[in-house]
Structures are given as C-alpha cells and as structure tokens.
Scaffold this active site. Sequence first.
Site, PDB file in Angstrom:
ATOM      1  N   GLU A  36      29.968 -20.715  43.800  1.00  0.00           N
ATOM      2  CA  GLU A  36      29.299 -19.428  44.049  1.00  0.00           C
ATOM      3  C   GLU A  36      29.516 -18.466  42.889  1.00  0.00           C
ATOM      4  OE1 GLU A  36      27.119 -18.497  46.115  1.00  0.00           O
ATOM      5  OE2 GLU A  36      27.146 -20.251  47.404  1.00  0.00           O
ATOM      6  N   TYR A 119      28.318 -10.603  49.418  1.00  0.00           N
ATOM      7  CA  TYR A 119      27.602 -11.884  49.286  1.00  0.00           C
ATOM      8  C   TYR A 119      28.594 -13.060  49.166  1.00  0.00           C
ATOM      9  CZ  TYR A 119      25.474 -15.953  47.529  1.00  0.00           C
ATOM     10  OH  TYR A 119      25.144 -17.277  47.399  1.00  0.00           O
ATOM     11  N   ASP A 137      21.671 -12.605  49.049  1.00  0.00           N
ATOM     12  CA  ASP A 137      21.527 -12.476  47.590  1.00  0.00           C
ATOM     13  C   ASP A 137      20.072 -12.089  47.280  1.00  0.00           C
ATOM     14  OD1 ASP A 137      20.068 -14.763  48.000  1.00  0.00           O
ATOM     15  OD2 ASP A 137      21.067 -15.942  46.442  1.00  0.00           O
TER      16      ASP A 137
END
Length: 353
Positions: A36, A119, A137
């Site tokens: 991520e 996020y 996102d």
Amino acid sequence: MIFPDFPALLLDWYDQNARILPWREDPTPYHVWVSEIMLQQTRVEAVKPYYTRFLSALPDIRSLAEAPEEQLLKLWEGLGYYSRVRTLQKAAQTLISDYNGALPADYAALLSLPGFGPYTAGAVASIAFNLPVPAVDGNVLRVTARLTASFADITKPSVRTEVTEALQQILPTDRPGDFNQALMELGATVCLPNGAPRCDACPLSTICEGHQQGFAAALPQKAPKKPRRIEERTVFVLLSQEHAALHKRPDTGLLASLWEFPSVEGALTPDEATAFLTGMGLSIQKLSALKPAKHIFSHIEWVMTGYLVWLSEMDNRFIWADQEQLEGDYALPSAFRVYYTACKKALKKEQML
Ligand code: SF4
C-alpha cells in the site's frame, strides 16, 4: 445515495476479474502494508519488481526497523517520494517498541502509526485483518462520483468523509477487504480517469447514474491544481580518476538527505559554468554539455542544464564514488536519471582506456 445491490454486483465481478498481484498472493499484514505504501503515487506495474526486491531484502517488520538508511534508500531508488520509506521504517520501529513487532488489528491503533492516514489504515485493517472499514483513495472517489452522478469537488475533505460514511453503510462485513480492493480495481481497470470510463465492460452500468444520465466521462469534478513552480538548475557531473562527485542534500525539504550530483540554481551557459567551478577552486580539464532534462515533483518542476566535467583532482568537499559504489551504495533520486546514465557511461569509457 449508493445503490444497495452495488456490493454484490461488484464482488461477483471482482471474483472473475481480480488481477494476480504479488501482494495478493500472500496478504500478511506486513505485505499489505508495504504494498500500500509503495502503491501511493506509483503505478502497479512499476511497483511489482520493487515489492519483490524489498521483501527479499527486508522480509519482516524487524528487518525493516533495523535496516541501515542507505540500504533502505537504495531499495526505494527510482520509486520516488523517499519520505514514504523513511516513515515506513519509523512505523516499523514503533511496532517493535510498542506493539510486540506486529501490526495491530485495530483501525484506531493503525491510524496512530507514522505514515498511516485513513486510507492506509482502512486498507490494512480491511485487507489484512478483515475489519469492516472503508478505504477511500482517488479511484474510489472517481467511481462513487460517477455512480451517484455527483458533481461535488472530490478534492474536498468533506466529500471524502461523505463517501467514507456512505460506503461504511453498505460495506459487506464478510468480505470488507475484497470489497475495498474490488472498488479500487474497478477504478484502475474499468472506470478509468481522464474522461475514459469503459462503461460497456462495467458490472455497475445498470445502476450507475452518471452512465445512465450520459455524463459519466465529465465526472469527477476537481478544483484546479495550483500550477507547479518552475525551477531552473544546473547539474554538474564532476569526474576525476574514475570517480564521480556526490553531495548529500540538506536534512529537510525536497529530496531530504539524498545523494545528488552537485547542482546550482539557474541555467548556466558553458562559460558561466566554467567560471562558477573555477571560482570554487576546481581545476577543469574538460567541460562538455549534457542533454537538458526535466523532472516533475508534486509542486515543483526542475528544468535542468547539465555538464560533464573532468577535473584534474578530486576535491574533498564532495564524496567520490567509483562505478561500483555508485551502483551499489548510493541511492540517487530519479530526478538525476539522465545525468546518472551519462556519468556511468563516462566512467565506463574511462576504465576502458
Ligand atoms: Fe464508471 Fe461507467 Fe461503471 Fe459508471 S458504468 S462506474 S461510469 S465504468
């Protein structure tokens, strides 16, 4: 209002169409987290080799926490936004000192770690721990704006909050991680940005208000970005005795603490460059112009003039690296790629003489 059938349609599509990605093969919390962070501002295809290399060098939270900075930066070299990897390490150190070396299965605790915003905390919580938390996102904001035919400005934090709250209502509690990934996947592969949604291939076309009303391509709305500041720089690839001069950037600001070729503000002509280097007390054997180059950062654009300069001796105001050290030990930001290539080529030629 997001249509209630939406999660089932989306998950059916995801089950058939999910891309095979290295971090989906073995989604441990550490793997999900590293992927991520790498995927922030970087394309999936570009991330894949970095992800594999990073995990074989630093396979767990402890090795990340203890890695020397130069190794960390070298592993990140070319991905850009180096503060991401420094923050990744800070969070790993916090996990070692405060969480027994493991990521906590708790959204609020994740959110308190360095580098975790809503996020990232939502993505790790849902994908790695199956916790029912949305992960919103840019892809998700685009898809939901089109789906609901919303002309709200998606750069506003209030719009992100509204979308997060709406998704929280419909998030399937049995598959929250898959739902979040499916939504992002749809945005990345079907509901494409810049006015190019592939509605004919979309599982949501029957419920998508933007598509039904014929203006999906005009969404989402975003406030115009401020124009980037243009900064001219002159970059010197200084060479002497099969070594290249490097300089460490200041601890704060753009490309903080990274290695670079010496550079100055402005676009110097060859005569001005010669006068500048001579003024520094360097003795030039030969100076030749390199290709101009550009590099775009989020708020600044560098327009670079470059010179390859042979000096009669090494100067101790710089660090001098030979070809091997340049490739193995020092991480140079991709802003200098054109000059890095020219430098390696010149050093190789010199070795062959
Ligand atoms: Fe996006 Fe078109 Fe699907 Fe609507 S129908 S979500 S605009 S791809």
